[in-house]
Design a protein around this motif. Structure first.
Motif, PDB file in Angstrom:
ATOM      1  N   ASN A   1       0.808  -1.217   0.000  1.00  0.00           N
ATOM      2  CA  ASN A   1       0.000   0.000   0.000  1.00  0.00           C
ATOM      3  C   ASN A   1       0.842   1.270   0.000  1.00  0.00           C
ATOM      4  O   ASN A   1       0.294   2.377  -0.130  1.00  0.00           O
ATOM      5  N   TYR A   2       2.156   1.114   0.174  1.00  0.00           N
ATOM      6  CA  TYR A   2       3.025   2.283   0.099  1.00  0.00           C
ATOM      7  C   TYR A   2       2.984   2.853  -1.326  1.00  0.00           C
ATOM      8  O   TYR A   2       2.876   2.105  -2.299  1.00  0.00           O
ATOM      9  N   ILE A   3       3.097   4.142  -1.433  1.00  0.00           N
ATOM     10  CA  ILE A   3       3.126   4.780  -2.754  1.00  0.00           C
ATOM     11  C   ILE A   3       4.519   4.638  -3.368  1.00  0.00           C
ATOM     12  O   ILE A   3       4.665   4.382  -4.565  1.00  0.00           O
ATOM     13  N   TRP A   4       5.553   4.800  -2.554  1.00  0.00           N
ATOM     14  CA  TRP A   4       6.939   4.732  -3.034  1.00  0.00           C
ATOM     15  C   TRP A   4       7.731   3.696  -2.238  1.00  0.00           C
ATOM     16  O   TRP A   4       7.441   3.431  -1.068  1.00  0.00           O
ATOM     17  N   ASN A   5       8.752   3.150  -2.884  1.00  0.00           N
ATOM     18  CA  ASN A   5       9.741   2.295  -2.219  1.00  0.00           C
ATOM     19  C   ASN A   5       9.122   1.126  -1.449  1.00  0.00           C
ATOM     20  O   ASN A   5       9.526   0.814  -0.335  1.00  0.00           O
ATOM     21  N   LYS A   6       8.157   0.480  -2.038  1.00  0.00           N
ATOM     22  CA  LYS A   6       7.475  -0.628  -1.362  1.00  0.00           C
ATOM     23  C   LYS A   6       8.453  -1.747  -0.995  1.00  0.00           C
ATOM     24  O   LYS A   6       8.551  -2.155   0.172  1.00  0.00           O
TER      25      LYS A   6
ATOM     26  N   ASP B   1      11.738  -7.519  -5.115  1.00  0.00           N
ATOM     27  CA  ASP B   1      12.914  -7.224  -5.927  1.00  0.00           C
ATOM     28  C   ASP B   1      13.046  -5.705  -5.974  1.00  0.00           C
ATOM     29  O   ASP B   1      12.185  -5.012  -6.515  1.00  0.00           O
ATOM     30  N   THR B   2      14.121  -5.172  -5.399  1.00  0.00           N
ATOM     31  CA  THR B   2      14.283  -3.722  -5.302  1.00  0.00           C
ATOM     32  C   THR B   2      14.938  -3.117  -6.532  1.00  0.00           C
ATOM     33  O   THR B   2      15.071  -1.894  -6.621  1.00  0.00           O
ATOM     34  N   ASN B   3      15.354  -3.932  -7.484  1.00  0.00           N
ATOM     35  CA  ASN B   3      16.046  -3.425  -8.673  1.00  0.00           C
ATOM     36  C   ASN B   3      15.081  -2.721  -9.626  1.00  0.00           C
ATOM     37  O   ASN B   3      13.896  -3.056  -9.698  1.00  0.00           O
ATOM     38  N   ASN B   4      15.604  -1.729 -10.346  1.00  0.00           N
ATOM     39  CA  ASN B   4      14.840  -1.026 -11.394  1.00  0.00           C
ATOM     40  C   ASN B   4      13.504  -0.473 -10.899  1.00  0.00           C
ATOM     41  O   ASN B   4      12.470  -0.638 -11.539  1.00  0.00           O
TER      42      ASN B   4
END
Length: 294
Positions: free
Chosen positions: A84-89, A145-148
């Motif tokens: 539910n986060y808008i950024w950087n989930k 997966d935090t990439n891209n």
């Protein structure tokens, strides 16, 4: 003195087995990290629930105690919170799991990197913790997966473990031995090939090999024929894993060194009856110090 293929390759495979102290250290850390995750996210003190060895250690094809892969399952409510986060989930999620482990291992080097939390211990043991959520199919998992820019991906390591186990049983233990032997070759010759790709190609090779369920007496031929097979594998961008069917990206170039190993295996086999000491040195040149001397 003669070259005994059975004795030599049996001893070699025994030398590729991790020591009891290494196995105990891995087990202790597995239980400790599992307990941390369960206490933080499940309100439980269990040292075994919601966790699974994955990667080459989980498949039973590993020969050293570095980069042990541990999957830990978290409640679905945690997924919904970060999704539910808008950024950087995904990044926020991994950082949260990292901090939960860091509270116990405060002096240990711990990093959130890509999809995993790397716990780097003083004795060069690295536990790669993959936090996941169980998928609705009851088999696969969702991981970050935090990439891209970040995304959620799906994995099914249990299918890969089962496929490896089934073929190993069908080949009477030869599959896992071959995978370990290939890792010794990779280490000795600094071959550019990943562990999962070794296992994928070993599975493909043994499924159709004439002596796939035979004893150690054929391990010299198995080595020779596997290296010949590796040398003939076309260079391609991805390979499909056993069991899960996932695609493993590949930019590896191992064919040339496989061809060199094949030629050395031919020389070793040619010398085993007339010059056993020479044959032994060829095998040690391929596989390194773990291959026993005559």
């Amino acid at each position: 003195m003669s070259f005994d293929v059975i004795k030599a390759f049996r001893a070699f495979c025994e030398n590729l087995t991790m020591s009891r102290s290494e196995l105990e250290s891995i087990s202790n850390r597995y239980h400790n990290i599992t307990k941390i995750i369960n206490k933080c996210y499940w309100n439980s003190l269990s040292e075994v629930a919601h966790s699974l060895y994955v990667g080459s250690y989980g498949r039973g094809t590993k020969i050293n105690n570095s980069d042990i892969d541990l999957l830990v399952v978290l409640p679905s409510s945690v997924y919904h919170k970060y999704n539910n986060y808008i950024w950087n989930k995904q990044s926020s999620f991994l950082q949260d799991v990292k901090c939960s482990i860091k509270r116990t291992y405060s002096s240990t080097d711990i990093r959130a990197d890509g999809q995993v939390i790397s716990v780097n211990f003083y004795d060069n043991t690295h536990i790669e913790v993959l936090p996941v959520f169980e998928n609705s199919d009851g088999n696969s998992f969702i991981y970050a997966d935090t990439n891209n820019g970040g995304c959620w991906r799906v994995c099914d390591p249990r299918a890969e473990i089962q496929a490896t186990s089934d073929l190993n049983k069908a080949t009477k233990g030869n599959l896992k031995n071959l995978c370990k032997m290939a890792r010794a070759w990779r280490e000795e010759q600094n071959v550019n090939i990943s562990g999962i790709l070794i296992d994928i190609l070993a599975c493909r090779f043994l499924k159709n090999w004439k002596y796939k369920d035979s004893s150690f007496i054929y391990y010299d031929w198995m080595s020779r024929d596997f290296f010949e097979y590796l040398a003939s594998v076309p260079e391609q961008s991805k390979f499909q894993a056993m069991g899960s069917g996932r695609y493993v990206a590949s930019d590896y170039h191992f064919q040339y060194k496989a061809k060199l190993a094949y030629k050395k295996a031919l020389s070793a086999i040619e010398n085993q009856d007339i010059h056993p000491e020479t044959a032994n040195e060829y095998w040690r040149d391929i596989y390194g110090y773990r291959f026993p001397r005559l």
